[in-house]
Design an enzyme around this catalytic site. Sequence first.
Site, PDB file in Angstrom:
ATOM      1  N   CYS A  19       3.233   2.417   0.911  1.00 41.91           N
ATOM      2  CA  CYS A  19       3.973   3.570   0.381  1.00 41.91           C
ATOM      3  C   CYS A  19       4.624   4.349   1.528  1.00 41.91           C
ATOM      4  O   CYS A  19       5.748   4.843   1.388  1.00 41.91           O
ATOM      5  CB  CYS A  19       3.063   4.484  -0.431  1.00 41.91           C
ATOM      6  SG  CYS A  19       2.640   3.829  -2.069  1.00 41.91           S
TER       7      CYS A  19
ATOM      8  N   ASN B 256      -2.355 -12.291  -2.188  1.00 43.27           N
ATOM      9  CA  ASN B 256      -3.801 -12.122  -2.117  1.00 43.27           C
ATOM     10  C   ASN B 256      -4.186 -10.949  -3.018  1.00 43.27           C
ATOM     11  O   ASN B 256      -3.531  -9.900  -2.988  1.00 43.27           O
ATOM     12  CB  ASN B 256      -4.216 -11.847  -0.675  1.00 43.27           C
ATOM     13  CG  ASN B 256      -3.853 -13.003   0.240  1.00 43.27           C
ATOM     14  OD1 ASN B 256      -3.967 -14.160  -0.137  1.00 43.27           O
ATOM     15  ND2 ASN B 256      -3.376 -12.694   1.438  1.00 43.27           N
TER      16      ASN B 256
ATOM     17  N   HIS C  45       1.771  -6.956  -2.847  1.00 45.13           N
ATOM     18  CA  HIS C  45       2.807  -7.521  -1.968  1.00 45.13           C
ATOM     19  C   HIS C  45       2.787  -9.030  -2.080  1.00 45.13           C
ATOM     20  O   HIS C  45       1.717  -9.639  -2.238  1.00 45.13           O
ATOM     21  CB  HIS C  45       2.616  -7.079  -0.518  1.00 45.13           C
ATOM     22  CG  HIS C  45       1.250  -7.336   0.038  1.00 45.13           C
ATOM     23  ND1 HIS C  45       0.173  -6.512  -0.216  1.00 45.13           N
ATOM     24  CD2 HIS C  45       0.778  -8.332   0.827  1.00 45.13           C
ATOM     25  CE1 HIS C  45      -0.893  -6.985   0.394  1.00 45.13           C
ATOM     26  NE2 HIS C  45      -0.568  -8.107   1.028  1.00 45.13           N
TER      27      HIS C  45
HETATM   28  P1  5GP Z   1      -2.904  -9.142   2.805  1.00 42.07           P
HETATM   29  O1  5GP Z   1      -4.009  -9.690   3.632  1.00 42.07           O
HETATM   30  O2  5GP Z   1      -3.252  -7.803   2.185  1.00 42.07           O
HETATM   31  O3  5GP Z   1      -2.336 -10.110   1.816  1.00 42.07           O
HETATM   32  O4  5GP Z   1      -1.691  -8.940   3.797  1.00 42.07           O
HETATM   33  C1  5GP Z   1      -1.335  -7.749   4.402  1.00 42.07           C
HETATM   34  C2  5GP Z   1      -0.220  -8.092   5.356  1.00 42.07           C
HETATM   35  O5  5GP Z   1       0.408  -6.889   5.737  1.00 42.07           O
HETATM   36  C3  5GP Z   1      -0.693  -8.802   6.637  1.00 42.07           C
HETATM   37  O6  5GP Z   1      -0.041 -10.055   6.758  1.00 42.07           O
HETATM   38  C4  5GP Z   1      -0.296  -7.814   7.746  1.00 42.07           C
HETATM   39  O7  5GP Z   1       0.183  -8.473   8.899  1.00 42.07           O
HETATM   40  C5  5GP Z   1       0.784  -6.971   7.092  1.00 42.07           C
HETATM   41  N1  5GP Z   1       0.842  -5.605   7.578  1.00 42.07           N
HETATM   42  C6  5GP Z   1      -0.216  -4.746   7.702  1.00 42.07           C
HETATM   43  N2  5GP Z   1       0.216  -3.565   8.167  1.00 42.07           N
HETATM   44  C7  5GP Z   1       1.561  -3.674   8.332  1.00 42.07           C
HETATM   45  C8  5GP Z   1       2.570  -2.751   8.788  1.00 42.07           C
HETATM   46  O8  5GP Z   1       2.313  -1.596   9.143  1.00 42.07           O
HETATM   47  N3  5GP Z   1       3.833  -3.218   8.829  1.00 42.07           N
HETATM   48  C9  5GP Z   1       4.157  -4.493   8.444  1.00 42.07           C
HETATM   49  N4  5GP Z   1       5.447  -4.835   8.532  1.00 42.07           N
HETATM   50  N5  5GP Z   1       3.237  -5.375   8.013  1.00 42.07           N
HETATM   51  C10 5GP Z   1       1.958  -4.962   7.956  1.00 42.07           C
HETATM   52 ZN    ZN Z   2       1.273   2.018  -1.981  1.00 42.52          ZN
END
Ligand code: 5GP
Ligand code: ZN
Length: 119
Positions: free
Chosen positions: A10, A93, A106
């Site tokens: 957000c 995920n 996402h």
């Molecule tokens: P999840 O494990 O929740 O599917 O993936 C979260 C993803 O968000 C990870 O691949 C991580 O690298 C990415 N991510 C986490 N924090 C940030 C951020 O501040 N900026 C960006 N661009 N990606 C992020």
């Molecule tokens: Zn959010």
Amino acid sequence: MHTDPNCIFCKIVAGQIPSKKVYEDEEILAFHDINPWAPVHFLVIPKEHITSMAHLQERHAALMGRIMTLIPKLAAQEGCNPYPAGGFRVVTNTGDEGGQEVQHLHIHVIGGARPWKKG
Ligand code: 5GP
Ligand code: ZN
């Protein structure tokens, strides 16, 4: 539109945390993953704070349909090679056992020439 002031995605939507944008419209944002596993790795999110896929409601059907039809266009724009020799991977995920780290829905879009760091 529902947002969560403590949610990192957000904050990206609000411009409070910078991101490398791939695409934006009124209800969708796509930006590069900060820790890419492959030559192409970006995330597509609804701007609305929806916690996970487990939280989707019937009213989100059109939005999720728009996201899914947008993904192949953005994948090509970001350098994924054409199907069938190229292609891309789409991952969402969901929850702890699903490996979800950021609690804002996402969709990972991952592609480009192999090898990749993961997967
Ligand atoms: P999840 O494990 O929740 O599917 O993936 C979260 C993803 O968000 C990870 O691949 C991580 O690298 C990415 N991510 C986490 N924090 C940030 C951020 O501040 N900026 C960006 N661009 N990606 C992020
Ligand atoms: Zn959010």
